[in-house]
Design a protein around this motif. Structure first.
Motif, PDB file in Angstrom:
ATOM      1  N   ALA A  46       0.847  -1.188   0.000  1.00 24.27           N
ATOM      2  CA  ALA A  46       0.000   0.000   0.000  1.00 24.27           C
ATOM      3  C   ALA A  46       0.879   1.233   0.000  1.00 24.27           C
ATOM      4  CB  ALA A  46      -0.915   0.016   1.222  1.00 24.27           C
ATOM      5  N   ARG A  56      -7.533  -6.528   1.607  1.00 19.08           N
ATOM      6  CA  ARG A  56      -8.837  -6.266   0.988  1.00 19.08           C
ATOM      7  C   ARG A  56      -9.746  -7.467   1.175  1.00 19.08           C
ATOM      8  NH1 ARG A  56      -8.766  -4.133  -4.959  1.00 19.08           N
ATOM      9  NH2 ARG A  56      -8.583  -2.156  -3.845  1.00 19.08           N
ATOM     10  N   VAL A  86      -9.752   2.332   3.804  1.00 17.87           N
ATOM     11  CA  VAL A  86     -10.078   3.106   2.615  1.00 17.87           C
ATOM     12  C   VAL A  86     -11.572   3.411   2.673  1.00 17.87           C
ATOM     13  CG1 VAL A  86     -10.212   3.091   0.100  1.00 17.87           C
ATOM     14  CG2 VAL A  86      -8.239   2.083   1.258  1.00 17.87           C
ATOM     15  N   GLN A  88     -15.090   4.075   1.457  1.00 21.98           N
ATOM     16  CA  GLN A  88     -15.810   3.742   0.241  1.00 21.98           C
ATOM     17  C   GLN A  88     -17.177   4.408   0.228  1.00 21.98           C
ATOM     18  OE1 GLN A  88     -13.873  -0.749  -0.115  1.00 21.98           O
ATOM     19  NE2 GLN A  88     -16.056  -0.465  -0.362  1.00 21.98           N
ATOM     20  N   ASP A 118     -15.988  -5.150  -3.671  1.00 20.62           N
ATOM     21  CA  ASP A 118     -14.906  -4.761  -2.777  1.00 20.62           C
ATOM     22  C   ASP A 118     -15.537  -4.329  -1.458  1.00 20.62           C
ATOM     23  OD1 ASP A 118     -12.912  -5.268  -4.613  1.00 20.62           O
ATOM     24  OD2 ASP A 118     -12.927  -3.241  -5.421  1.00 20.62           O
ATOM     25  N   THR A 121     -11.228  -2.350   2.696  1.00 20.26           N
ATOM     26  CA  THR A 121      -9.773  -2.440   2.614  1.00 20.26           C
ATOM     27  C   THR A 121      -9.172  -1.820   3.863  1.00 20.26           C
ATOM     28  OG1 THR A 121      -9.825  -2.289   0.191  1.00 20.26           O
ATOM     29  CG2 THR A 121      -7.722  -1.855   1.280  1.00 20.26           C
ATOM     30  N   GLU A 166      -3.879  -1.061  -3.081  1.00 18.04           N
ATOM     31  CA  GLU A 166      -4.767   0.074  -2.845  1.00 18.04           C
ATOM     32  C   GLU A 166      -4.002   1.385  -2.948  1.00 18.04           C
ATOM     33  OE1 GLU A 166      -7.693   1.790  -3.099  1.00 18.04           O
ATOM     34  OE2 GLU A 166      -8.224  -0.214  -2.410  1.00 18.04           O
ATOM     35  N   ARG A 168      -5.839   4.596  -2.807  1.00 21.83           N
ATOM     36  CA  ARG A 168      -6.675   5.697  -2.340  1.00 21.83           C
ATOM     37  C   ARG A 168      -6.296   6.122  -0.928  1.00 21.83           C
ATOM     38  NH1 ARG A 168     -12.468   3.194  -3.369  1.00 21.83           N
ATOM     39  NH2 ARG A 168     -11.286   1.283  -3.025  1.00 21.83           N
TER      40      ARG A 168
END
Length: 324
Positions: A46, A56, A86, A88, A118, A121, A166, A168
């Protein structure tokens, strides 16, 4: 009342006043349907440093929709430090506010509707000298979007995969963070001691099974979108137990409490995602206002009553009786 998403789309989430929810669809009997869907785990590097990994959780071939999962995530690396998740737009992951380095990460993830492929994460920093990492999931509970428990199989342990998993931004999302994100201006919840769960007599235990879990949070979400009737099923207490935000302390709804839990500033009572998030926070160990406290005036008598026909005169209903 306007819910500001601040980048999150709360699809089909209408904050309904309590009486307005009464006309909702009668829920399906609480059974344990088969779950063709399966969960998957992946581990990969990451952004943020050479010793940072992302784990994840995914749904594979979800032939049956899944509304939420709850469990514990363990990394093989001793001393791994949880960094955050993360964020979402279509799934809401809740983790403990405080996680000691190396201890399993408890989490609950729910959605307004089915979870995406998904699911969530989670990102960790690894100690110096850590070799290949394995992530293991212990699945505590899983449920359909309507709040019926599913028997999802836990995924096999995941080993480190090549490539960046990932990219983000990563944040630690507390209940206060979710509250600010979903409804700016709402006061953040405080803390107070937890109480022992007991026979559906506590705030947060919407499905009256004596515990507070992801299933109770999903029941609150389903009331908010009209999937569950507010009062038609005696197996649920969505009126009081599921309506915990705003806290309106110091009272908890005693006879002389002028503003009980769940009462909005305009006097209405609303069951929505904020109630569900407060409940699932408690389920993973974050003590929040109201949730987990005994509901004043209730006693465990086990008395049941049946209302039928046409009521042609006033009828007094007792708090210690479950009516059908």
């Amino acid at each position: 009342m306007t819910r500001s998403s601040d980048g999150l789309r709360l699809l089909a989430l209408g904050a309904l006043a309590l009486l307005a929810a009464c006309a909702g669809e009668r829920p399906v009997a609480p059974t344990r349907p088969e779950a063709p869907a399966s969960l998957g785990l992946a581990v990969g590097p990451a952004p943020g440093g050479p010793r940072r990994v992302a784990v994840r959780l995914t749904l594979r071939d979800p032939a049956r929709a899944v509304g939420g999962v709850q469990g514990e995530l363990t990394l093989s690396a001793p001393g791994a430090r949880y960094v955050g998740q993360v964020v979402q737009p279509d799934a809401y992951a809740v983790t403990p506010d405080s996680v000691a380095d190396g201890e399993p990460l408890r989490f609950g993830v729910l959605a307004v509707g089915p979870l995406p492929a998904d699911v969530a994460t989670f990102v960790f920093d690894l100690p110096v000298g850590t070799g290949p990492v394995t992530a293991t999931l212990r699945l505590r509970r899983s449920a359909t979007p309507r709040g019926l428990e599913l028997a999802l199989p836990a995924p096999a342990p995941a080993t480190e995969a090549p490539g960046t998993l990932e990219e983000r931004p990563v944040r630690r999302m507390t209940l206060a963070d979710w509250t600010r994100l979903l409804e700016p201006g709402r006061p953040a919840a405080g803390r107070q001691p937890a109480y022992v769960a007991g026979a559906g007599l506590i705030f947060g235990d919407a499905n009256l099974d004596g515990t507070i879990s992801l299933l109770d949070a999903l029941a609150a979400v389903n009331v908010s979108v009209g999937n569950l009737s507010l009062i038609a099923d005696p197996a649920f207490d969505n009126v009081i137990a599921a309506n915990v935000v705003p806290a309106n302390l110091p009272g908890l709804g005693e006879a002389l409490d002028p503003s009980p839990p769940g009462r909005e500033p305009n006097g209405t009572f609303v069951v929505d995602l904020l109630d569900a998030l407060a409940i699932v926070n408690y389920a993973v160990g974050n003590f929040v206002d109201v949730v987990g406290n005994p509901i004043p005036g209730r006693t465990s008598t086990g008395v049941r009553g049946v209302l039928s026909g046409t009521l042609i005169a006033d009828r007094l209903l007792s708090r210690d009786t479950t009516y059908e």
